[in-house]
Enzyme design. Structure first.
Site, PDB file in Angstrom:
ATOM      1  CG  ASP A 141      -2.043   1.014   1.116  1.00  0.00           C
ATOM      2  OD1 ASP A 141      -2.615   1.391   2.167  1.00  0.00           O
ATOM      3  OD2 ASP A 141      -2.342   1.460  -0.016  1.00  0.00           O
ATOM      4  CE  LYS A 144      -1.068   3.303  -3.991  1.00  0.00           C
ATOM      5  NZ  LYS A 144      -1.013   2.547  -2.718  1.00  0.00           N
ATOM      6  CG  ASP A 169      -5.412  -0.234  -1.033  1.00  0.00           C
ATOM      7  OD1 ASP A 169      -5.269   0.843  -0.432  1.00  0.00           O
ATOM      8  OD2 ASP A 169      -6.515  -0.592  -1.531  1.00  0.00           O
ATOM      9  CG  ASN A 170      -4.640   2.085  -3.453  1.00  0.00           C
ATOM     10  OD1 ASN A 170      -3.742   2.012  -2.594  1.00  0.00           O
ATOM     11  ND2 ASN A 170      -5.822   2.614  -3.196  1.00  0.00           N
ATOM     12  CD  GLU A 199      -8.433   4.711   0.255  1.00  0.00           C
ATOM     13  OE1 GLU A 199      -8.728   3.670  -0.376  1.00  0.00           O
ATOM     14  OE2 GLU A 199      -7.297   5.156   0.249  1.00  0.00           O
TER      15      GLU A 199
HETATM   16  C1  LIG Z   1      -5.110   9.952  -8.828  1.00  0.00           C
HETATM   17  C2  LIG Z   1      -5.337   9.474  -7.389  1.00  0.00           C
HETATM   18  C3  LIG Z   1      -4.552  10.000  -6.345  1.00  0.00           C
HETATM   19  C4  LIG Z   1      -4.751   9.555  -5.038  1.00  0.00           C
HETATM   20  C5  LIG Z   1      -5.709   8.595  -4.803  1.00  0.00           C
HETATM   21  C6  LIG Z   1      -5.947   8.124  -3.437  1.00  0.00           C
HETATM   22  C7  LIG Z   1      -5.031   7.073  -2.890  1.00  0.00           C
HETATM   23  C8  LIG Z   1      -5.658   6.014  -2.244  1.00  0.00           C
HETATM   24  C9  LIG Z   1      -4.854   5.031  -1.626  1.00  0.00           C
HETATM   25  O1  LIG Z   1      -5.433   3.978  -0.975  1.00  0.00           O
HETATM   26  C10 LIG Z   1      -3.470   5.107  -1.665  1.00  0.00           C
HETATM   27  O2  LIG Z   1      -2.757   4.106  -1.042  1.00  0.00           O
HETATM   28  C11 LIG Z   1      -2.855   6.179  -2.320  1.00  0.00           C
HETATM   29  C12 LIG Z   1      -1.380   6.338  -2.357  1.00  0.00           C
HETATM   30  O3  LIG Z   1      -0.861   7.123  -3.145  1.00  0.00           O
HETATM   31  N1  LIG Z   1      -0.676   5.646  -1.475  1.00  0.00           N
HETATM   32  C13 LIG Z   1       0.748   5.834  -1.382  1.00  0.00           C
HETATM   33  C14 LIG Z   1       1.155   5.572   0.054  1.00  0.00           C
HETATM   34  C15 LIG Z   1       2.331   5.993   0.507  1.00  0.00           C
HETATM   35  C16 LIG Z   1       2.714   5.765   1.940  1.00  0.00           C
HETATM   36  O4  LIG Z   1       3.787   4.819   1.996  1.00  0.00           O
HETATM   37  C17 LIG Z   1       5.021   5.506   2.259  1.00  0.00           C
HETATM   38  N2  LIG Z   1       5.972   4.989   1.266  1.00  0.00           N
HETATM   39  C18 LIG Z   1       5.900   5.148  -0.055  1.00  0.00           C
HETATM   40  N3  LIG Z   1       6.885   4.474  -0.678  1.00  0.00           N
HETATM   41  C19 LIG Z   1       7.614   3.872   0.297  1.00  0.00           C
HETATM   42  C20 LIG Z   1       8.755   3.041   0.297  1.00  0.00           C
HETATM   43  N4  LIG Z   1       9.359   2.699  -0.861  1.00  0.00           N
HETATM   44  N5  LIG Z   1       9.232   2.582   1.475  1.00  0.00           N
HETATM   45  C21 LIG Z   1       8.606   2.924   2.614  1.00  0.00           C
HETATM   46  N6  LIG Z   1       7.514   3.718   2.693  1.00  0.00           N
HETATM   47  C22 LIG Z   1       7.024   4.187   1.533  1.00  0.00           C
HETATM   48  C23 LIG Z   1       4.714   6.992   2.137  1.00  0.00           C
HETATM   49  O5  LIG Z   1       5.562   7.738   2.979  1.00  0.00           O
HETATM   50  C24 LIG Z   1       3.271   7.019   2.579  1.00  0.00           C
HETATM   51  O6  LIG Z   1       3.134   6.928   3.983  1.00  0.00           O
HETATM   52  C25 LIG Z   1      -3.647   7.168  -2.929  1.00  0.00           C
HETATM   53  C26 LIG Z   1      -6.479   8.068  -5.840  1.00  0.00           C
HETATM   54  C27 LIG Z   1      -6.297   8.526  -7.146  1.00  0.00           C
HETATM   55 MG   LIG Z   2      -3.992   2.488  -0.484  1.00  0.00          MG
END
Ligand SMILES: Cc1ccc(Cc2cc(O)c(O)c(C(=O)NC/C=C/[C@H]3O[C@@H](n4cnc5c(N)ncnc54)[C@H](O)[C@@H]3O)c2)cc1
Ligand SMILES: [Mg+2]
Length: 214
Positions: A141, A144, A169-170, A199
């Site tokens: 999660d 992506k 997820d997603n 969500e």
């Molecule tokens: C167009 C659009 C935009 C947004 C949404 C809505 C939407 C709905 C969702 O359920 C989503 O999960 C997301 C989403 O982008 N999630 C990314 C979540 C990152 C978290 O993980 C952390 N992280 C990221 N890469 C790493 C990594 N390598 N090692 C360790 N931690 C990492 C970050 O520090 C964050 O804590 C977005 C829907 C559609």
């Molecule tokens: Mg998510």
């Protein structure tokens, strides 16, 4: 100073949830996100699918990629048997600090090891640092575009065994096209899509459950 959304989410937990009661922590976050401020937690609808997968596997070793505020960490850890371990990776220190307090409020510190750092750096160190042989369940999660490289890295590091489950997820929104293409075409995985919604919205999204065949 202006508070951040994760800080306001933590305040909502500390105000509305009962210490030591994971279910009330999950409910407090869902209420906050549904009625106050949307946040990118897996949420209640997809969360029920996550719960059923966790309960079916009854995992001893779980890896979560992307802790954010710890919502899914609490959802998973509350269902784990005694002595089971959940390792969750988060590279944003501000998010990690909030997540630690959310996990503590739920009283689940014993079951959760939050590691501050990037998945790409830590996946290769799982065995030596945490005495992990393989993971029974991995919940993806985080960013992506990291789902596919990190899955290949877990394969290379021998962290998956016959029957290990990846739950992503997603896979529709925001979407993980390269991951879906790989996992659905690979003979080494049996995949199934669980249709749901992004969500707290009516937008389609879903979880992809993939069983590693070894
Ligand atoms: C167009 C659009 C935009 C947004 C949404 C809505 C939407 C709905 C969702 O359920 C989503 O999960 C997301 C989403 O982008 N999630 C990314 C979540 C990152 C978290 O993980 C952390 N992280 C990221 N890469 C790493 C990594 N390598 N090692 C360790 N931690 C990492 C970050 O520090 C964050 O804590 C977005 C829907 C559609
Ligand atoms: Mg998510």
């Amino acid at each position: 100073t202006q508070s951040t959304r994760p800080q306001r989410l933590l305040n909502a937990v500390q105000k509305n949830a009962t210490r030591g009661d994971p279910r009330s922590v999950v409910k407090a976050i869902d209420d906050f996100c549904r009625h106050k401020e949307w946040a990118m937690n897996v949420g209640d609808e997809k969360g029920c699918i996550l719960d059923s997968v966790v309960s079916e596997i009854n995992p001893a070793a779980v890896l979560e990629l992307g802790t954010y505020c710890g919502y899914s960490t609490v959802r998973i850890a509350r269902l784990l048997p005694p002595h089971a371990k959940l390792i969750t990776l988060e590279f944003n220190p501000d998010f990690a600090a909030i997540a630690r307090q959310v996990i503590a409020w739920a009283g689940l510190e014993e079951k959760v090891q939050l590691v501050e750092g990037a998945s790409g750096d830590w996946i290769p160190k799982m065995k030596e640092q945490f005495g992990i042989t393989t993971f029974d369940l991995v919940f993806l999660d985080h960013w992506k575009d990291r789902y596919l490289p990190d899955t290949k890295l877990m394969e290379e590091c021998g962290l998956l065994r016959k029957g290990s489950v990846l739950l992503a997820d997603n896979v529709i929104c925001p979407g993980t096209p390269d991951y879906l293409e790989y996992i659905r075409s690979s003979p080494r995985y049996e995949s199934r899509y669980f249709k749901s919604h992004l969500e707290y919205t009516k937008v389609e999204d879903g979880l992809e459950k993939s069983v590693f065949k070894g």
